[in-house]
Design a protein around this motif. Structure first.
Motif, short mmCIF file in Angstrom:
data_model
loop_
_atom_site.label_atom_id
_atom_site.label_comp_id
_atom_site.label_asym_id
_atom_site.label_seq_id
_atom_site.Cartn_x
_atom_site.Cartn_y
_atom_site.Cartn_z
N ASP A 21 0.84 -1.18 0.00
CA ASP A 21 0.00 0.00 0.00
C ASP A 21 0.89 1.25 0.00
O ASP A 21 2.11 1.15 -0.05
N ASP A 22 0.26 2.41 0.06
CA ASP A 22 1.04 3.67 0.02
C ASP A 22 2.04 3.76 1.17
O ASP A 22 3.15 4.23 0.99
N TRP A 23 1.63 3.30 2.35
CA TRP A 23 2.53 3.33 3.51
C TRP A 23 3.76 2.46 3.26
O TRP A 23 4.89 2.88 3.50
N ASP A 24 3.54 1.23 2.77
CA ASP A 24 4.65 0.33 2.47
C ASP A 24 5.58 0.95 1.44
O ASP A 24 6.80 0.88 1.57
N LYS A 25 5.02 1.56 0.43
CA LYS A 25 5.84 2.18 -0.63
C LYS A 25 6.72 3.29 -0.04
O LYS A 25 7.88 3.42 -0.41
N ARG A 26 6.15 4.07 0.88
CA ARG A 26 6.94 5.14 1.50
C ARG A 26 8.08 4.56 2.34
O ARG A 26 9.20 5.06 2.30
N ILE A 27 7.79 3.51 3.10
CA ILE A 27 8.82 2.88 3.92
C ILE A 27 9.92 2.30 3.04
O ILE A 27 11.11 2.49 3.31
N PHE A 28 9.55 1.60 1.96
CA PHE A 28 10.55 1.02 1.08
C PHE A 28 11.41 2.09 0.41
O PHE A 28 12.59 1.88 0.16
N SER A 29 10.82 3.26 0.15
CA SER A 29 11.58 4.32 -0.50
C SER A 29 12.64 4.93 0.41
O SER A 29 13.53 5.63 -0.06
N THR A 30 12.58 4.64 1.71
CA THR A 30 13.59 5.19 2.63
C THR A 30 14.93 4.50 2.51
O THR A 30 15.94 5.03 2.95
N GLY A 31 14.95 3.28 1.95
CA GLY A 31 16.18 2.51 1.88
C GLY A 31 16.49 1.79 3.18
O GLY A 31 17.53 1.16 3.32
N CYS A 32 15.59 1.85 4.15
CA CYS A 32 15.79 1.22 5.45
C CYS A 32 14.74 0.15 5.73
O CYS A 32 14.44 -0.16 6.87
N ALA A 33 14.17 -0.41 4.68
CA ALA A 33 13.14 -1.44 4.83
C ALA A 33 13.59 -2.71 4.14
O ALA A 33 14.69 -2.79 3.63
N GLY A 34 12.73 -3.69 4.13
CA GLY A 34 13.04 -4.94 3.44
C GLY A 34 13.46 -6.03 4.40
O GLY A 34 13.35 -5.89 5.61
N ASP A 35 13.95 -7.11 3.84
CA ASP A 35 14.33 -8.28 4.64
C ASP A 35 15.46 -7.93 5.60
O ASP A 35 16.52 -7.47 5.20
#
Length: 83
Positions: A21-35
């Motif tokens: 969702d939009d929230w997930d996309k914002r978090i992933f765009s930080t470069g500090c998300a993922g596995d």
């Protein structure tokens, strides 16, 4: 509604739930998300302990990642310590 229609709607809803969702996309765009990234560890810590004060190490690692990725400049966020 028949059982098969109900099952189909439930399956479609579950499939949609896997989409970011939009929230997930914002978090992933930080470069500090993922596995095993900082955001995941920080959230897991809070989920396990239910107290942010017990997650200081994880929060600090996320803060360092945030700065390293220059998200503070991108979001015009100021660190409380720097103010």
């Amino acid at each position: 509604m028949s059982k098969s229609e109900s099952d189909s709607k439930r399956a479609a809803a579950a499939e949609d739930d896997d989409e970011p969702d939009d929230w997930d996309k914002r978090i992933f765009s930080t470069g500090c998300a993922g596995d095993a990234a900082e955001n995941t560890r920080m959230n897991d810590c809070y989920y396990d302990k239910k107290d942010w004060r017990l997650c200081k190490d994880e929060l600090e690692k996320f803060r360092q990642c945030w700065k390293q990725q220059q998200n503070d400049k991108r979001t015009e966020m100021k660190d409380v310590k720097d103010a």
